[in-house]
Design an enzyme around this catalytic site. Structure first.
Site: not given
Length: 269
Positions: A106, A151, A158, A240, A243
């Site tokens: 990301r 990320h 994810d 999460e 994740h």
């Protein structure tokens, strides 16, 4: 040569110079877009059997629009992380499952987009699905949004598990009625994932991997994902279930900002 002719020639010369500067500036700007380091790869080149549903390339996310930096719907990872994910996929295929990634590398510009959105308290278009029980003023304090993301280092992803044969997930239609991400699976937005108790990117304690309220088949599914990945060097983020970070990370202290695109992979070579 008349005065008019000299004036016209001077104007043409000035215009040509301006165009040259503009073209040079545009070329220089294009060259400044960063590329990926050589040890970043497209996951599909390492394992084409892993499904990809890159949510931030679509409007089906907590912001409600495509996120900055996602120019193409591809998963990019560091080579060690992609190789380890391939090994996890081989284990799951033998059990009748496949991995599906929602997000991988990301860029920092995407994280910055999240931060801008979180500070705009008037924009709550996707609250009904992704954070129905969370006041948007608490997104930073509760840890759902941060100014840096693992990320961006390239070894975090994810993901979920899909039972084979995989059926396609229907596309999201902007403006359609939203259902809480923690609603029963047959009520929330359809996803070909096995039932994990919540949808992806659910801002709620029920998304915590080992939340004691998640039992039965949902807990079994979470543990299948968690145990498979942890046996191969991945570490789960406790808040999460989706994740995971492969460790050791090749770039533990570097936050990259090259776009998510094939061009980024090519230009960095």
């Amino acid at each position: 040569m008349t005065r008019l002719t000299r004036a016209v020639r001077g104007l043409v010369t000035a215009l040509a110079a301006l165009l040259a500067v503009t073209a040079s500036s545009a070329t220089a700007h294009a060259k400044t877009e960063p590329g990926a380091p050589k040890d970043f790869v497209a996951l599909s080149a390492v394992d084409p059997t892993i499904l990809q549903e890159m949510r931030y390339f679509t409007p089906h996310n907590f912001v409600g629009e495509r996120i900055d930096g996602y120019e193409q719907p591809i998963c990019i990872l560091t080579r060690p992380a992609a190789d380890a994910l391939h090994r996890a996929q081989l284990k799951l295929l033998r059990k009748g499952y496949t991995l599906k990634v929602y997000d991988c590398y990301r860029p920092q510009r995407a994280v910055d987009h999240f931060v801008r959105w979180a500070k705009d308290l008037d924009d709550q278009a996707m609250k009904g699905e992704f954070y129905p029980n969370v006041d948007k003023t608490r997104l930073f304090e509760d840890g759902y949004i941060a100014e840096k993301s693992g990320h961006s280092r390239g070894s975090t992803m994810d993901l979920t598990i899909v039972r084979l044969p995989a059926r396609p997930t229907r596309p999201y239609h902007p403006g359609e009625p939203l259902v809480p991400c923690f609603a029963p699976k047959n009520e929330r937005f359809p996803d070909n994932s096995v039932d994990m108790g919540t949808g992806f990117d659910c801002f709620d304690p029920l998304a915590h991997t080992m939340d004691p309220r998640i039992q039965g088949e949902q807990r079994t599914n979470r543990l299948l994902l968690k145990n498979t990945l942890e046996s191969l060097g991945f570490v789960n983020l406790a808040e999460e279930w989706w994740h995971f970070t492969y460790q050791p990370e090749p770039y533990p202290d570097t936050y990259f900002d090259f776009p998510v695109s094939w061009k980024s992979l090519i230009s960095g070579r």
